[in-house]
Design a protein around this motif. Structure first.
Motif, PDB file in Angstrom:
ATOM      1  N   LEU A  58       0.839  -1.203   0.000  1.00 37.64           N
ATOM      2  CA  LEU A  58       0.000   0.000   0.000  1.00 37.64           C
ATOM      3  C   LEU A  58       0.866   1.241   0.000  1.00 37.64           C
ATOM      4  O   LEU A  58       0.397   2.338  -0.283  1.00 37.64           O
ATOM      5  CB  LEU A  58      -0.897   0.030   1.240  1.00 37.64           C
ATOM      6  N   THR A  82      -0.224  -2.957  -7.595  1.00 35.72           N
ATOM      7  CA  THR A  82      -1.633  -3.318  -7.717  1.00 35.72           C
ATOM      8  C   THR A  82      -1.759  -4.808  -8.017  1.00 35.72           C
ATOM      9  O   THR A  82      -2.573  -5.510  -7.415  1.00 35.72           O
ATOM     10  CB  THR A  82      -2.294  -2.498  -8.846  1.00 35.72           C
ATOM     11  N   ARG A  85      -0.905  -6.873  -4.887  1.00 36.67           N
ATOM     12  CA  ARG A  85      -1.997  -6.893  -3.916  1.00 36.67           C
ATOM     13  C   ARG A  85      -3.118  -7.793  -4.397  1.00 36.67           C
ATOM     14  O   ARG A  85      -3.687  -8.570  -3.633  1.00 36.67           O
ATOM     15  CB  ARG A  85      -2.552  -5.471  -3.709  1.00 36.67           C
ATOM     16  N   ARG A  86      -3.410  -7.687  -5.661  1.00 36.94           N
ATOM     17  CA  ARG A  86      -4.529  -8.434  -6.207  1.00 36.94           C
ATOM     18  C   ARG A  86      -4.267  -9.940  -6.106  1.00 36.94           C
ATOM     19  O   ARG A  86      -5.159 -10.719  -5.827  1.00 36.94           O
ATOM     20  CB  ARG A  86      -4.732  -8.023  -7.674  1.00 36.94           C
ATOM     21  N   PHE A  91      -6.203  -8.029   3.166  1.00 36.33           N
ATOM     22  CA  PHE A  91      -6.118  -7.048   4.256  1.00 36.33           C
ATOM     23  C   PHE A  91      -7.345  -7.113   5.157  1.00 36.33           C
ATOM     24  O   PHE A  91      -8.459  -7.297   4.682  1.00 36.33           O
ATOM     25  CB  PHE A  91      -6.080  -5.619   3.703  1.00 36.33           C
ATOM     26  N   ILE A  99     -18.154  -2.114   2.176  1.00 38.24           N
ATOM     27  CA  ILE A  99     -18.901  -1.174   1.341  1.00 38.24           C
ATOM     28  C   ILE A  99     -20.344  -1.189   1.844  1.00 38.24           C
ATOM     29  O   ILE A  99     -21.009  -2.221   1.776  1.00 38.24           O
ATOM     30  CB  ILE A  99     -18.868  -1.609  -0.129  1.00 38.24           C
ATOM     31  N   SER A 101     -23.065  -0.188   0.834  1.00 34.14           N
ATOM     32  CA  SER A 101     -24.178  -0.452  -0.079  1.00 34.14           C
ATOM     33  C   SER A 101     -24.154  -1.869  -0.638  1.00 34.14           C
ATOM     34  O   SER A 101     -24.950  -2.191  -1.506  1.00 34.14           O
ATOM     35  CB  SER A 101     -24.156   0.567  -1.217  1.00 34.14           C
ATOM     36  N   LEU A 102     -23.243  -2.708  -0.151  1.00 33.71           N
ATOM     37  CA  LEU A 102     -23.218  -4.094  -0.624  1.00 33.71           C
ATOM     38  C   LEU A 102     -23.452  -5.050   0.541  1.00 33.71           C
ATOM     39  O   LEU A 102     -23.001  -4.802   1.659  1.00 33.71           O
ATOM     40  CB  LEU A 102     -21.879  -4.404  -1.298  1.00 33.71           C
ATOM     41  N   GLU A 113     -14.427 -11.682  -7.722  1.00 26.82           N
ATOM     42  CA  GLU A 113     -14.592 -11.366  -9.144  1.00 26.82           C
ATOM     43  C   GLU A 113     -13.283 -11.023  -9.840  1.00 26.82           C
ATOM     44  O   GLU A 113     -13.160 -11.158 -11.054  1.00 26.82           O
ATOM     45  CB  GLU A 113     -15.552 -10.177  -9.301  1.00 26.82           C
ATOM     46  N   LYS A 157      -9.909 -14.937  -1.773  1.00 32.01           N
ATOM     47  CA  LYS A 157      -9.105 -15.165  -2.978  1.00 32.01           C
ATOM     48  C   LYS A 157      -7.933 -16.094  -2.681  1.00 32.01           C
ATOM     49  O   LYS A 157      -7.063 -16.265  -3.520  1.00 32.01           O
ATOM     50  CB  LYS A 157      -8.613 -13.833  -3.518  1.00 32.01           C
TER      51      LYS A 157
ATOM     52  N   LYS B   2     -21.820  -7.481 -11.685  1.00 34.10           N
ATOM     53  CA  LYS B   2     -20.631  -7.298 -10.860  1.00 34.10           C
ATOM     54  C   LYS B   2     -21.006  -6.598  -9.552  1.00 34.10           C
ATOM     55  O   LYS B   2     -21.887  -5.744  -9.536  1.00 34.10           O
ATOM     56  CB  LYS B   2     -19.614  -6.427 -11.607  1.00 34.10           C
ATOM     57  N   ALA B   3     -20.273  -6.947  -8.488  1.00 39.48           N
ATOM     58  CA  ALA B   3     -20.551  -6.328  -7.192  1.00 39.48           C
ATOM     59  C   ALA B   3     -20.382  -4.814  -7.274  1.00 39.48           C
ATOM     60  O   ALA B   3     -21.157  -4.046  -6.701  1.00 39.48           O
ATOM     61  CB  ALA B   3     -19.622  -6.908  -6.139  1.00 39.48           C
ATOM     62  N   LYS B   7     -23.046  -1.823  -6.386  1.00 40.77           N
ATOM     63  CA  LYS B   7     -22.774  -0.669  -5.525  1.00 40.77           C
ATOM     64  C   LYS B   7     -23.213   0.603  -6.253  1.00 40.77           C
ATOM     65  O   LYS B   7     -23.855   1.469  -5.677  1.00 40.77           O
ATOM     66  CB  LYS B   7     -21.283  -0.593  -5.208  1.00 40.77           C
ATOM     67  N   GLN B 296     -13.490   3.647   0.894  1.00 50.29           N
ATOM     68  CA  GLN B 296     -13.891   2.566   0.003  1.00 50.29           C
ATOM     69  C   GLN B 296     -12.967   2.503  -1.197  1.00 50.29           C
ATOM     70  O   GLN B 296     -12.567   1.424  -1.632  1.00 50.29           O
ATOM     71  CB  GLN B 296     -15.332   2.782  -0.460  1.00 50.29           C
ATOM     72  N   LEU B 299      -9.899   0.928  -0.231  1.00 47.42           N
ATOM     73  CA  LEU B 299     -10.084  -0.515  -0.109  1.00 47.42           C
ATOM     74  C   LEU B 299     -10.033  -1.189  -1.482  1.00 47.42           C
ATOM     75  O   LEU B 299      -9.366  -2.200  -1.664  1.00 47.42           O
ATOM     76  CB  LEU B 299     -11.428  -0.800   0.554  1.00 47.42           C
ATOM     77  N   PHE B 300     -10.741  -0.590  -2.454  1.00 49.54           N
ATOM     78  CA  PHE B 300     -10.691  -1.178  -3.805  1.00 49.54           C
ATOM     79  C   PHE B 300      -9.248  -1.324  -4.249  1.00 49.54           C
ATOM     80  O   PHE B 300      -8.844  -2.333  -4.809  1.00 49.54           O
ATOM     81  CB  PHE B 300     -11.404  -0.287  -4.832  1.00 49.54           C
ATOM     82  N   LYS B 301      -8.479  -0.300  -3.977  1.00 48.80           N
ATOM     83  CA  LYS B 301      -7.086  -0.344  -4.399  1.00 48.80           C
ATOM     84  C   LYS B 301      -6.336  -1.387  -3.603  1.00 48.80           C
ATOM     85  O   LYS B 301      -5.521  -2.134  -4.144  1.00 48.80           O
ATOM     86  CB  LYS B 301      -6.447   1.020  -4.192  1.00 48.80           C
ATOM     87  N   ALA B 302      -6.628  -1.437  -2.281  1.00 45.21           N
ATOM     88  CA  ALA B 302      -5.924  -2.397  -1.437  1.00 45.21           C
ATOM     89  C   ALA B 302      -6.173  -3.812  -1.929  1.00 45.21           C
ATOM     90  O   ALA B 302      -5.277  -4.642  -1.925  1.00 45.21           O
ATOM     91  CB  ALA B 302      -6.375  -2.238   0.007  1.00 45.21           C
ATOM     92  N   ILE B 303      -7.389  -4.090  -2.376  1.00 47.53           N
ATOM     93  CA  ILE B 303      -7.638  -5.458  -2.799  1.00 47.53           C
ATOM     94  C   ILE B 303      -7.339  -5.657  -4.273  1.00 47.53           C
ATOM     95  O   ILE B 303      -7.584  -6.725  -4.805  1.00 47.53           O
ATOM     96  CB  ILE B 303      -9.078  -5.909  -2.489  1.00 47.53           C
ATOM     97  N   GLY B 304      -6.784  -4.683  -4.929  1.00 46.43           N
ATOM     98  CA  GLY B 304      -6.217  -4.942  -6.246  1.00 46.43           C
ATOM     99  C   GLY B 304      -6.977  -4.393  -7.432  1.00 46.43           C
ATOM    100  O   GLY B 304      -6.693  -4.746  -8.566  1.00 46.43           O
ATOM    101  N   TYR B 305      -7.976  -3.505  -7.206  1.00 48.85           N
ATOM    102  CA  TYR B 305      -8.606  -2.867  -8.360  1.00 48.85           C
ATOM    103  C   TYR B 305      -7.671  -1.789  -8.890  1.00 48.85           C
ATOM    104  O   TYR B 305      -7.028  -1.086  -8.112  1.00 48.85           O
ATOM    105  CB  TYR B 305      -9.959  -2.262  -7.969  1.00 48.85           C
ATOM    106  N   SER B 306      -7.590  -1.666 -10.209  1.00 48.66           N
ATOM    107  CA  SER B 306      -6.653  -0.708 -10.791  1.00 48.66           C
ATOM    108  C   SER B 306      -7.271   0.690 -10.790  1.00 48.66           C
ATOM    109  O   SER B 306      -8.492   0.831 -10.724  1.00 48.66           O
ATOM    110  CB  SER B 306      -6.324  -1.114 -12.219  1.00 48.66           C
ATOM    111  N   PRO B 389      -3.647   4.260  -1.875  1.00 49.90           N
ATOM    112  CA  PRO B 389      -4.403   3.338  -1.033  1.00 49.90           C
ATOM    113  C   PRO B 389      -4.099   3.504   0.445  1.00 49.90           C
ATOM    114  O   PRO B 389      -4.999   3.454   1.270  1.00 49.90           O
ATOM    115  CB  PRO B 389      -3.993   1.960  -1.548  1.00 49.90           C
ATOM    116  N   ALA B 390      -2.835   3.761   0.804  1.00 50.35           N
ATOM    117  CA  ALA B 390      -2.495   3.872   2.222  1.00 50.35           C
ATOM    118  C   ALA B 390      -3.149   5.090   2.833  1.00 50.35           C
ATOM    119  O   ALA B 390      -3.724   5.041   3.916  1.00 50.35           O
ATOM    120  CB  ALA B 390      -0.986   3.945   2.396  1.00 50.35           C
TER     121      ALA B 390
END
Ligand SMILES: Nc1ncnc2c1ncn2[C@@H]1O[C@H](COP(=O)(O)OP(=O)(O)O)[C@@H](O)[C@H]1O
Ligand SMILES: [Mg+2]
Lengths: 235, 787
Positions: A58, A82, A85-86, A91, A99, A101-102, A113, A157, B2-3, B7, B296, B299-306, B389-390
């Motif tokens: 991060l 990225t 991490r993916r 984490f 989130i 809203s989910l 996904e 994952k 997609k999730a 959202k 959020q 978090l997306f970035k932390a879990i690997g979304y570009s 992300p941090a």
């Protein structure tokens, strides 16, 4: 001895805000081993989160080197981080960062996904004892349940490492234990290398290895000969 | 699904009211584009198709009397495709049950068959029989105004002889899509009609056997209209030609052109206003959403979304809002265009539907709006993608507020802490405060640019009818008559005073600038129809020289003291250089005035007059009108007071529609801006407001915090909006100006005041909607949650 998953040497991190310089890390060395649960203990502000963020890709160190297996993370690009991490890291944060809203299941899907060989969201949630709460929104879940959704999301994952920053920090003892049990369960079932930050000394009993932090360095390390079950911990 | 998309949909559901407010502003942009450009396309395409189908002529000319053989000569002019000669003369009509005299344009049809140019479109019945002396075709609007059917009869005074005519056809003509009677300001279908008769019948009536007095030409592709006009003038000058003119000087065509010009001006000026405001709003809403979702995003970035996938996620939200706006805009635009089309059918007489739906226009309108929204969102989306992300994982630091004037001056001792909070908040987010202010200003501007027309039109009417043309009625003779004709008119019952005038068609030129206009000759002692200078003082015309309307002078690049070259058409090419003695006020048409004797001298003729202006005694109007209908020499009659009433009635109707539309549009902007801004503020400050409540401040005091801020921003927006509106109005006046008329630019103080009041009302309503939320604040839940 197990293989070292992370090898970090001489990590330094300096934050600059205006004229003030904050030395969050001052030359920390650390090795984390495959399949182990490590606990990182230390007072607030001692650099635990900073180190964990660097291990998790991060953030980048100001100086020093950090390797994950055969990946050199020190000078990795944003794009490489990225991907790292993916593919490799899960984490868990103090404030669950779900989130809103989910639903629980959808929060986990967010990860499955984009992962290559994930488990089913239901499977991950069952693993943390939430198989019966799949379609609840975060606002309908208790703090402990939310944190367990966050854990399920992190491990769905099948990451190589699970990095948890004060996962029980916002929870009381009884609920916190459930979260720790979930982490222990994941470690036993999947063999995920796990690092848990805490300033709560009573948690260290469940670890294979304990690192003590002070002032941006690791001041001491020890290995537990016998581990305590999470259910026997309280604070 | 997609999730992440889920959202998105739930975010959208949560933000529906704000999204809708933005979508409405965008919809207004789409709709104005569709209305303006859509009506433009519809009108111009239908006109082109109609012209083609009816073989509408390219060139027209009147003469006094030309032998038919001349038509062969005209056909020889290079570039001329088709020629049709006709007899066209105005005459007074006498219609049973209708007291006022009406004017008919009598136009000949060939001895048999139908015309080859300016073909009629038959609505019902059949064309008059060849050889018939009494059968006529009439224009549809005139027939409708008098409820005429096939077989109905009416009277006409053709060259002094009264004749009963029978309607065999009701028709439309491309020459009279817009049918304006002589001297009228607005079409009055009761008092003006076009009447077609077989040529032999008209020739006999007007002593034009074997001759014509009107010719129309259709040009070959690529022919030079200017050259043809010159050649035609040369041929016709021996026969009293009055100067050939092209379509641009053909009245119906010119009015349609003026309308098209207005539409295009409107669609250039209006939609951008809405597009800019909706881009503002998108920016405001999105940057708020993104700052709210920092964690959020982290978090997306932390879990690997570009970064790209995160940017796309937020762009999709923008696309969704735009889609909503475009959809509403399409619906509203289609409906309103249709309404406008209906309004057009009242004034413009087309044989077929003029509502053309062009998919391309819709595509362009949609694309332009979506692009504007995406541009508005660019900065926030880029910020989201760039969030580290941090850093995103840490709660944002409390915003840094500053003390005013570095805290050195403390003039605010008597001001409450709450007021200080308001002021600090405004300056803490200067960009948002600025955008909110500008948004409100745009709404004010839109109103100013619409409401000012009321003042301008009132002023124009006042100048034209109360100060310049004060006559009740104007007669025009069939052809110029000796000056003694004035006495015949003055003797009619009920005529209080009478004043002659002379009309001569000329070409005015100054270097290469040239214009075909009519010079009006007026007596030195004019009192009814007066000439006013730029300060609206009556001008007395000296014994020589021309006074030019300011519009005409500008077109010819002339100023007072310059010499203008006058070429008198149809008079064996009389030419003269005449000084410009004054520049005068003109709103309607291109005006040129000269002393009536000076004009006669210029023409080299004994004093003669074209018509008479009159002041009438209302008590004797019945006798007057019935006497008029027996006057053999009168060809056309204008009734200025009745025309004015008609004009005011029509204008009032149109202006009411216009004002309703603009108040709606301006309210949409004001509401969109204030509602969004207030919702965002409220969400951001819920914790702060709740804390105040916990500390013991009342609901009123707390909501005043929000309302006061909007009150201040609204006040700041007023002068900006007035200035912007002034500019917009000026642009509209310039865009609307044509040879036919020009709106004076009169900005009344009340226009500013009304605009301000309407916008304040819209702001108050939107602020009150948000205030209800402040009152229902759930203190516990707000304070319990983490920011
Ligand atoms: N983004 C940042 N900017 C400035 N200082 C920071 C930032 N993040 C952390 N710090 C500082 O670095 C030091 C170490 O922080 P951290 O690693 O969060 O400690 P811990 O997790 O052990 O409580 C603290 O003094 C903290 O204030
Ligand atoms: Mg920490």
């Amino acid at each position: 001895m197990a293989e070292a998953v992370f090898t970090a040497r001489g990590l330094t991190k300096v934050y600059r805000s205006g004229e003030v310089e904050v030395h969050a890390l001052r030359g920390a060395d650390i090795d984390l081993y495959s399949g182990e649960v490590s606990v990182m203990l230390g007072p607030s502000g001692s650099g635990k989160s900073t180190l964990l963020n660097i291990l998790g890709g991060l953030d980048r160190p100001t100086a020093g080197t950090v390797r994950f297996r055969d990946h050199e993370l020190t000078n990795a690009s944003e794009r490489e981080l990225t991907r790292y991490r993916r593919e490799h890291v899960g984490f868990v944060f103090q404030f669950y960062n779900l989130i809103p809203s989910l639903t629980a299941r959808e929060n986990v899907s967010l990860v499955t996904e984009i992962a290559t060989a994930p488990m089913k969201p239901e499977e991950a949630l069952t693993l943390v004892g939430l198989g019966h709460r799949l379609d609840h929104f975060p606002s309908q879940l208790s703090g402990g349940e939310q944190q367990r959704v966050a854990i399920a999301r992190a491990i769905a994952k099948r990451p190589d490492v699970l990095l948890c920053d004060e996962p029980t920090g916002a929870l009381d003892s009884k609920i916190g234990v459930l979260v720790l049990e979930a982490l222990d369960q994941v470690n036993q079932t999947l063999g995920t290398t796990t690092a848990i930050i805490t300033h709560n000394a009573s948690i260290q009993g469940m670890a294979h290895r304990v690192f003590n932090f002070g002032d941006g360095r690791i001041t001491s390390t020890h290995v537990n000969e016998t581990r305590v079950k999470p259910s026997e911990i309280s604070w | 699904m997609k999730a992440l998309d889920r959202k998105l949909l739930r975010d959208m559901k949560r933000l529906w009211a704000q999204s809708l407010a933005v979508a409405f502003v965008m919809a207004a942009g789409v709709a104005t584009m569709l209305i303006g450009l859509g009506a433009y396309n519809s009108l111009s395409e239908t006109r082109a198709a109609y012209y083609e189908r009816s073989q509408f002529a390219d060139v027209f000319a009147f003469a006094v009397r030309a032998p038919k053989s001349v038509s062969a000569e005209i056909r020889q002019i290079a570039g001329v495709g088709q020629v049709e000669t006709r007899i066209v003369r105005p005459a007074l009509l006498d219609i049973e049950g209708f007291d006022l005299p009406a004017t008919g344009y009598f136009t000949s049809l060939p001895a048999s068959g139908e015309s080859s140019l300016n073909k009629l479109h038959l609505r019902s019945g059949r064309l008059p029989e060849p050889g018939s002396l009494r059968e006529v075709a009439v224009s549809e609007s005139f027939a409708n105004a008098h409820k005429f059917k096939i077989g109905s009869r009416f009277g006409a005074i053709l060259n002094g002889a009264k004749r009963r005519l029978t309607i065999t056809a009701i028709v439309l003509s491309a020459e009279y899509i817009y049918a304006l009677g002589p001297g009228d300001m607005m079409p009055d279908d009761r008092r003006f009609g076009i009447v077609w008769m077989r040529e032999p019948a008209l020739a006999a009536a007007f002593n034009l056997e074997g001759a014509f007095n009107n010719v129309s030409l259709r040009l070959l592709k690529g022919a030079s209209a200017a050259d043809v006009l010159q050649s035609l003038d040369r041929i016709l000058q021996r026969y009293g030609g009055e100067g050939a003119y092209g379509r641009e000087d053909q009245l119906s065509h010119a009015f349609l052109d003026a309308e098209l010009q207005q539409l295009s001006a409107m669609s250039r000026i209006m939609p951008p206003v809405f597009l800019v405001v909706s881009a503002f709003l998108i920016n405001m809403v999105l940057s708020r959403l993104i700052s709210l979702e920092r964690e959020q995003i982290g978090l997306f970035k932390a879990i690997g979304y570009s970064p790209a996938s995160i940017a796309f996620h937020y762009a999709k939200l923008v696309l969704l809002i735009s889609a909503m706006g475009v959809a509403i805009g399409f619906a509203a635009g289609t409906w309103l265009s249709y309404g406008l089309t209906l309004l057009y059918t009242k004034f413009f007489h087309f044989p077929y539907r003029i509502f053309v739906v062009s998919p391309r226009l819709y595509a362009i309108a949609g694309l332009v709006s979506v692009t504007a929204a995406l541009i508005g969102s660019m900065r926030s989306v880029a910020n989201a993608a760039a969030l580290s992300p941090a850093i995103a994982m840490q709660a944002p630091a409390p915003p840094v507020y500053r003390r005013f004037w570095s805290g050195r001056i403390q003039p605010l001792n008597h001001v409450s802490q709450l007021t200080i909070m308001v002021l600090r908040h405004i300056f803490r987010w200067p960009l948002r405060s600025l955008l909110t202010t500008l948004g409100i200003a745009f709404s004010v501007a839109l109103l100013v640019s619409s409401l000012f027309t009321v003042g301008s039109i009132t002023y124009m009417i006042d100048v034209t009818f109360d100060r310049a043309d004060r006559q009740d009625s104007t007669f025009t003779f069939g052809e110029a008559r000796p000056a003694q004709a004035l006495q015949e008119v003055a003797r009619l019952p009920g005529v209080l005073s009478a004043e002659p005038f002379r009309i001569v068609v000329v070409n005015l030129s100054n270097g290469h600038y040239t214009k075909r206009v009519a010079i009006s000759g007026k007596p030195a002692a004019m009192d009814l129809s007066r000439v006013l200078d730029l300060e609206l003082r009556p001008v007395s015309l000296p014994k020589s020289g021309l006074a030019l309307g300011d519009t005409l002078a500008a077109k010819l690049h002339l100023k007072r003291g310059d010499i203008v070259h006058v070429e008198i058409l149809g008079r064996n090419r009389l030419e003269a250089d005449v000084p410009v003695i004054d520049i005068i006020q003109s709103y309607i048409g291109l005006m040129a005035f000269m002393d009536i004797h000076a004009l006669s001298q210029l023409l080299g003729e004994s004093p003669s007059i074209s018509g008479v202006h009159m002041l009438l005694d209302p008590a004797q109007s019945d006798r007057f009108f019935s006497k008029v209908k027996e006057q053999p020499t009168l060809a056309a009659m204008a009734l200025q007071r009745i025309s004015l009433a008609k004009f005011q009635e029509t204008i009032a109707e149109n202006i009411n529609i216009q004002i309703a539309v603009y108040v709606g549009l301006a309210s949409i902007i004001a509401f969109g801006v204030v509602y969004n801004s207030a919702r965002i503020q409220f969400a951001e400050r819920a914790r702060e407001l709740a804390s105040l409540r916990v500390l013991g401040f009342t609901q009123f005091e707390v909501s005043r915090l929000l309302l006061l801020e909007f009150a201040l921003l609204t006040l700041a927006a007023m002068p900006i909006g007035w200035a912007l509106g002034y500019g917009l109005a000026l642009a509209l006046v310039e865009g609307f100006q044509s040879d036919l008329y020009r709106l004076p630019f009169i900005m009344l103080r009340s226009t500013y005041a009304y605009s301000a009041l309407i916008v304040m009302a819209a702001v108050a309503v939107s602020a009150l909607v948000v205030r209800r939320r402040a009152n229902n604040l759930d203190l516990v839940s707000v304070l319990k949650t983490r920011d």
